[in-house]
Design a protein around this motif. Structure first.
Motif, PDB file in Angstrom:
ATOM      1  N   ILE A 134      27.993  17.702  32.144  1.00  0.00           N
ATOM      2  CA  ILE A 134      27.726  17.311  33.530  1.00  0.00           C
ATOM      3  C   ILE A 134      26.379  16.580  33.606  1.00  0.00           C
ATOM      4  N   ALA A 159      27.075  18.293  39.192  1.00  0.00           N
ATOM      5  CA  ALA A 159      27.859  19.315  38.489  1.00  0.00           C
ATOM      6  C   ALA A 159      29.336  18.935  38.575  1.00  0.00           C
ATOM      7  N   TYR A 160      30.131  19.758  39.253  1.00  0.00           N
ATOM      8  CA  TYR A 160      31.568  19.522  39.321  1.00  0.00           C
ATOM      9  C   TYR A 160      32.037  19.063  40.690  1.00  0.00           C
ATOM     10  N   GLY A 164      36.427  22.286  39.608  1.00  0.00           N
ATOM     11  CA  GLY A 164      37.119  22.125  38.339  1.00  0.00           C
ATOM     12  C   GLY A 164      36.555  23.098  37.312  1.00  0.00           C
ATOM     13  N   ARG A 165      37.335  23.347  36.278  1.00  0.00           N
ATOM     14  CA  ARG A 165      36.923  24.261  35.207  1.00  0.00           C
ATOM     15  C   ARG A 165      36.501  25.640  35.727  1.00  0.00           C
TER      16      ARG A 165
END
Length: 185
Positions: A134, A159-160, A164-165
């Motif tokens: 990221i 970050a996301y 996700g994840r």
């Protein structure tokens, strides 16, 4: 003739209803943006009136030890990347293009729970600045020295973002990272 008129009206009504049903099925099946949270989801948190700073986040442990991270309840997650060296390390600071080995411990801001930790397994390898991680890591680990421990508070846009994840949308991430290996020069 009268029966033909009735058949046309019935057929038109049937096609109209089928078209409405068809449109509803298509609309329901097509993604229309982020999912709507279930009705049992908590409402958006109220602002605490100030953003947290690095010193508001409490950590324990020294380099090589699995840390703890405590996020306070009296301030909002920061909107910009925050880094703080918890221990300095030695040697040259990490630069873009170098292969690093890092241990990390991750706590999510919203629920203050540990999401992941490499301290239980083996260090994570990455090429700094190569986009393998990221953006908050690529930016936040620049300059870290071997043997150094750094706190990273990463806003969602680094970050996301939309999730996700295993991470919820708009989640702020809090890491304690240990630089296990930083190449010389």
């Amino acid at each position: 003739m009268q029966n033909i008129g009735k058949i046309v009206v019935v057929a038109a009504a049937t096609l109209s209803l089928a078209a409405c049903g068809q449109g509803a099925k298509t609309q329901a099946a097509a993604p229309a943006g982020p999912p709507v949270p279930p009705s049992s989801a908590a409402p958006a948190p109220q602002s605490k009136g100030r953003e947290c700073a690095a010193d508001d986040i409490k950590t324990t442990g020294k380099f090589g030890e699995k840390p703890t991270i405590t996020i306070p309840d009296d301030c909002d997650p920061p909107k910009k990347l925050i880094t703080k060296d918890l221990s300095e390390g030695t040697g040259n600071g990490a630069k873009a293009g170098q292969k690093l080995q890092m241990n990390y411990h991750l706590v999510t801001w919203s629920n203050k729970q540990v999401l992941d930790s490499s301290f239980d397994s083996k260090p994570f390898e990455l090429n700094l600045g190569a986009g393998e991680v990221i953006p908050g890591w690529d930016q936040g680990l620049a300059g870290i020295k071997q043997g150094g421990r750094r706190l990273l508070i990463i806003p969602p846009d680094l970050a996301y973002g939309q999730g996700g994840r295993g991470i919820e949308p708009n989640e702020t991430l809090v890491f304690v990272t240990d630089a296990v290996s930083v190449p010389a020069g």
